[in-house]
Every structure is written in structure tokens, then in C-alpha cells.
Motif scaffolding. Sequence first.
Motif, PDB file in Angstrom:
ATOM      1  N   UNK A 183       6.947  27.497 -45.125  1.00 38.81           N
ATOM      2  CA  UNK A 183       6.341  26.256 -44.625  1.00 38.81           C
ATOM      3  C   UNK A 183       7.418  25.196 -44.370  1.00 38.81           C
ATOM      4  N   UNK A 184       8.381  25.100 -45.309  1.00 32.95           N
ATOM      5  CA  UNK A 184       9.449  24.104 -45.133  1.00 32.95           C
ATOM      6  C   UNK A 184      10.238  24.398 -43.847  1.00 32.95           C
ATOM      7  N   UNK A 185      10.465  25.676 -43.597  1.00 33.35           N
ATOM      8  CA  UNK A 185      11.212  26.066 -42.393  1.00 33.35           C
ATOM      9  C   UNK A 185      10.412  25.700 -41.138  1.00 33.35           C
ATOM     10  N   UNK A 186       9.099  25.956 -41.224  1.00 29.78           N
ATOM     11  CA  UNK A 186       8.234  25.658 -40.091  1.00 29.78           C
ATOM     12  C   UNK A 186       8.191  24.145 -39.838  1.00 29.78           C
ATOM     13  N   UNK A 187       8.177  23.389 -40.923  1.00 27.97           N
ATOM     14  CA  UNK A 187       8.175  21.930 -40.815  1.00 27.97           C
ATOM     15  C   UNK A 187       9.412  21.461 -40.051  1.00 27.97           C
ATOM     16  N   UNK A 188      10.551  22.060 -40.383  1.00 30.25           N
ATOM     17  CA  UNK A 188      11.789  21.722 -39.672  1.00 30.25           C
ATOM     18  C   UNK A 188      11.643  22.035 -38.182  1.00 30.25           C
ATOM     19  N   UNK A 189      11.001  23.174 -37.863  1.00 30.09           N
ATOM     20  CA  UNK A 189      10.761  23.524 -36.468  1.00 30.09           C
ATOM     21  C   UNK A 189       9.931  22.452 -35.760  1.00 30.09           C
ATOM     22  N   UNK A 190       8.947  21.935 -36.477  1.00 27.95           N
ATOM     23  CA  UNK A 190       8.089  20.908 -35.877  1.00 27.95           C
ATOM     24  C   UNK A 190       8.869  19.606 -35.698  1.00 27.95           C
ATOM     25  N   UNK A 191       9.651  19.254 -36.745  1.00 26.04           N
ATOM     26  CA  UNK A 191      10.460  18.035 -36.672  1.00 26.04           C
ATOM     27  C   UNK A 191      11.421  18.106 -35.487  1.00 26.04           C
ATOM     28  N   UNK A 192      11.993  19.290 -35.269  1.00 30.84           N
ATOM     29  CA  UNK A 192      12.999  19.430 -34.202  1.00 30.84           C
ATOM     30  C   UNK A 192      12.387  19.879 -32.869  1.00 30.84           C
ATOM     31  N   UNK A 193      11.074  19.755 -32.781  1.00 30.56           N
ATOM     32  CA  UNK A 193      10.329  19.967 -31.526  1.00 30.56           C
ATOM     33  C   UNK A 193      10.368  21.403 -30.995  1.00 30.56           C
ATOM     34  N   UNK A 194      10.597  22.377 -31.877  1.00 27.73           N
ATOM     35  CA  UNK A 194      10.522  23.764 -31.421  1.00 27.73           C
ATOM     36  C   UNK A 194       9.089  24.291 -31.520  1.00 27.73           C
ATOM     37  N   UNK A 195       8.255  23.521 -32.223  1.00 24.39           N
ATOM     38  CA  UNK A 195       6.871  23.931 -32.471  1.00 24.39           C
ATOM     39  C   UNK A 195       6.065  22.644 -32.558  1.00 24.39           C
ATOM     40  N   UNK A 196       4.770  22.655 -32.201  1.00 27.62           N
ATOM     41  CA  UNK A 196       3.999  21.428 -32.388  1.00 27.62           C
ATOM     42  C   UNK A 196       3.085  21.565 -33.610  1.00 27.62           C
ATOM     43  N   UNK A 256      -0.220  24.482 -37.871  1.00 27.24           N
ATOM     44  CA  UNK A 256      -1.483  24.580 -38.610  1.00 27.24           C
ATOM     45  C   UNK A 256      -2.132  25.946 -38.378  1.00 27.24           C
ATOM     46  N   UNK A 257      -1.962  26.460 -37.179  1.00 27.17           N
ATOM     47  CA  UNK A 257      -2.512  27.769 -36.841  1.00 27.17           C
ATOM     48  C   UNK A 257      -1.917  28.862 -37.741  1.00 27.17           C
ATOM     49  N   UNK A 258      -0.639  28.665 -38.113  1.00 30.52           N
ATOM     50  CA  UNK A 258       0.007  29.642 -38.997  1.00 30.52           C
ATOM     51  C   UNK A 258      -0.578  29.579 -40.413  1.00 30.52           C
ATOM     52  N   UNK A 259      -1.082  28.425 -40.796  1.00 29.24           N
ATOM     53  CA  UNK A 259      -1.617  28.259 -42.159  1.00 29.24           C
ATOM     54  C   UNK A 259      -3.081  28.679 -42.211  1.00 29.24           C
ATOM     55  N   UNK A 260      -3.865  28.150 -41.294  1.00 30.01           N
ATOM     56  CA  UNK A 260      -5.271  28.548 -41.201  1.00 30.01           C
ATOM     57  C   UNK A 260      -5.559  28.950 -39.753  1.00 30.01           C
ATOM     58  N   UNK A 261      -5.515  30.253 -39.437  1.00 29.64           N
ATOM     59  CA  UNK A 261      -5.796  30.675 -38.063  1.00 29.64           C
ATOM     60  C   UNK A 261      -7.219  30.306 -37.684  1.00 29.64           C
ATOM     61  N   UNK A 262      -7.411  30.009 -36.425  1.00 26.23           N
ATOM     62  CA  UNK A 262      -8.714  29.542 -35.960  1.00 26.23           C
ATOM     63  C   UNK A 262      -9.831  30.526 -36.272  1.00 26.23           C
ATOM     64  N   UNK A 263      -9.547  31.803 -36.090  1.00 24.89           N
ATOM     65  CA  UNK A 263     -10.589  32.807 -36.343  1.00 24.89           C
ATOM     66  C   UNK A 263     -11.028  32.771 -37.802  1.00 24.89           C
TER      67      UNK A 263
END
Lengths: 324, 142
Positions: free
Chosen positions: A295-308, A313-320
Motif C-alpha cells: 500500500x505504501x508503494x502504491x501511495x507513492x505511485x499516486x503521489x508521483x502521478x503514475x496512478x490515480x 482504491x480498486x486494488x484494495x476493494x475491487x468493484x466486483x
Amino acid sequence: MVTETTEEAAARLVESLLKGNRRAAGRVISAIEDGGDAVEMLMRALYPHTGRASIVGITGPPGAGKSTVVDELIRVMRADGRAVAVLAVDPNSPFSGGAVLGDRVRMMRHATDPEVFIRSMGARGHLGGLALASHNALLALDAMGFSDLLAETVGVGQSELEVAGTADTTVVVVPPGLGDGVQAIKAGIMEIADIFVVNKADHPQADRVVADIRDVLRMDLKRPEWTPPIVKTVATAGEGLEDLWIRIRQHRRYLEESGELERRRRARLEQEIVEIAERRLREQVLRPRTATPEFRAMLTDVVERRMNPYEAAEQIVPKTAAAG
Amino acid sequence: MSEPRLRILMAKAGLDGHDRGVKVVARALRDAGMEVIYTGLHQTPEQVVRAAVDEDVDAIGLSILSGAHMTIFPRILELLREQEAEDIILFGGGTIPEDDLQELKRMGVAELFTPGAYTQEIVEWVRENVGEKAAGGSAAPS
């Protein structure tokens, strides 16, 4: 010596409360305030004994005279043979988390009446939320046999307003001379009022406030069956409190006869169940999935605009999964 | 789990109306993160003990400046025992002569502060003596 389980201790404590032991009641409320697993055990034992008492919420801006109104209302209710429990909620210091809870000062003449119970509660630091903690505390006093429960809160914060929202009848206390009429009370408070009290009614501005409230009520088309009455009091002189008590009883009758009481309590309980379940979801599902290095790594991705944030959130709770 | 919040009842017993000291201490305890229930002036021992039981406090801080300490403190200890609430710590402050002070401590008053005591000293005492006890025993219903 055989060590008692927490479950047995909780049951024993509640049993003692049901017999009218105030020490046990005081401790049950503390355990409810502290939150944690003990609350569930206590509520299991308490809940079957609740639902009998009327709950009246008393709220309003600081300095409106709420505690004095409560003190005088206790007097009138005692004269009418009611057993009254008061929960007075006060804000905590945002700096230290501490609090000076001083509402009792105005009520000390009732302090040795066995049919009166007064408890102070700080507004902050409740694991399950203030509204739930205060409501559970009121249920404990309901189970103990108090016929009428008064919940006093400062009508400023959202959570304090939610406390008022758990009452059957909500009384909003307004002081005169708050500058521009009802400006200070209209956000949120006007809507929850079943009864208005204009306290310090000997003040020259009192009639103006009454007129202002009446104007606001005239625009309110949501309540066909119950128009909130406006009661003028001078609580420091004990004036107008009999009238307030009559209005509270009238509102109670309206609630019962119209089916509104049933509807309100049902809606409140639905909300409570959902809140408890939501907290569980957060603790049992979300927290383990967000307390990870991934999660911390993913957060960094979001901070650095590689992911929104939505993709994360989809990785934590998928829509399905959310839909299923 | 969050740290257990300390709850302290601060009361003025007896006939004197000097409540500045007790209010200063109340604020200092609040600033130390405690919940202080203040009951105001002229409290009888019965009122103090009932409030302490209903409020389930960890300690009672009593200010007496009227000279009635030798009747009021022992009466509160007696009422606490009657209510099976002797685990509530009783401390206090006021103009109390040394002989009385020793006598009251022997009876069970945990600590007494006399004029000139620093507010911080009182806060530290509460934190060490009341806080320790609360952390040791009152997290779960017992």
C-alpha cells in the motif's frame, strides 16, 4: 482463586446495575466510554432491559443556559414523580484532550436525590463515535429504571448534533441577543428542534428572537403534524419550566399516537447497525489491506502521478467485490 | 486501545467561598489531558461522594479553606467505604496544620497540599499516584 472472564464480569456488573447499584452504573458507563470489547458484552446484558425510557435531547449554543434549564426541568419532573437521569456532554480541549466538565455545578442540589443520576461526558476520544457512546450510556440508565433521560450537549459540532439526533424529543435552547436573530442557530439546529426554548426571556431582545424563530418555522413546510412550540423561560428564576414540561409531554404523546416514535427509533437503530458494521469493515477489511508495504508503494505511485486514487482504491476493494 | 482517561472530581467543601485555587488546579489537570468534573462551592460530603460514584472518578480532589478539614475529610472517607468505593483516591488542599495533616493521612487521605504548593507538583502527584493505579486496574469492568 478462579479468574473470572470479562464476559462474566460484565454480566455481574450489569446484574448489579439492574438492582439499582449506582457504583455499578458508574462503572458500566465508564466501560462504555472506553470502548473496546467490554462494550459488546455489556450491551448483550443491558439491551433486553432497555427501550422504556423517554429520551429528551437538550442542545443550543454556549451560554444559552442549558444547564440551568436542565436543573430546573429536573425539579419540575421530580415533582411529577419522574426518575431522571442526565448525561451532560462537554467539549474537550483540542490541545490536551482534557476537559473541565462543569455542567454539574448548576445541578448539585439534586446530587443526593436517589431518583436523579447525573453523569458528565467529554465529547472527544470515543472509539465508536460520540453518538454511539452517549446513546449506550443512556441505555444503561434506561435499564437501571430511570423513566426520563436528558442528554445535554453544546449545539456546535456535528457530533454533538448527532447526539441530539438520538433523542426522541429535541429541545433547542436559544438565548436572546445573539446578534442577528437566529443566524447562530439556523445551521442544522433549527431542523432538529421539536421544541424551542427562548431562555433569559426577561431580556429586552427575547421577543425578537421568538419572532425570528416563528418566521423560520413558517417557511418550514416539512412538518405538517407538529409545529415546534416556542417556550419562554427564565431558568435562573425557575419561570416557564412547567410549561416546557407540558410541551415535552405533549410531544411525547404526539410521537406515540402518530407512530412517529416507532419510525424515529427504527430509523435510528438502522443507522446504528450500519455504523457499527461500517466500523468493522474498516477495522477488519480496510486496515489490514492498507497497513502493508504494498500500500505504501502504491501511495507513492499516486503521489508521483503514475496512478490515480480510484485505481489505487480498486486494488484494495475491487468493484466486483464491493457489489458482491 | 487508547490510554485510560483519568477522571478527577474537584470539589469545594465547607462554607468558605475561595474557589480560585481549586479552579487553577482543575485547569492544570485538564491541560495535562485529564477529565475534571467540577462541582462548585459549598459541597457536603454526601454530595461529593454521590457525584464521585455516579461519575465513576479515579480520584477526588477536595479544597477546604474553612478549617473544617478534620470533620469533612474523615466523613468522605467513611461515605466512600459505605458505597464500596474506597478505591477512589481522596486528596486535598487547604490551610491545614501539620498535626492535622499527619492525622488525616493516617486515616486514609492520600495526599494533602498546603498553600505554596506548585500547581505542577499537584499535577505530577496525580499523574503518578492516580494514573498508575488506574492503568493497573480499571480498563475492563472489574
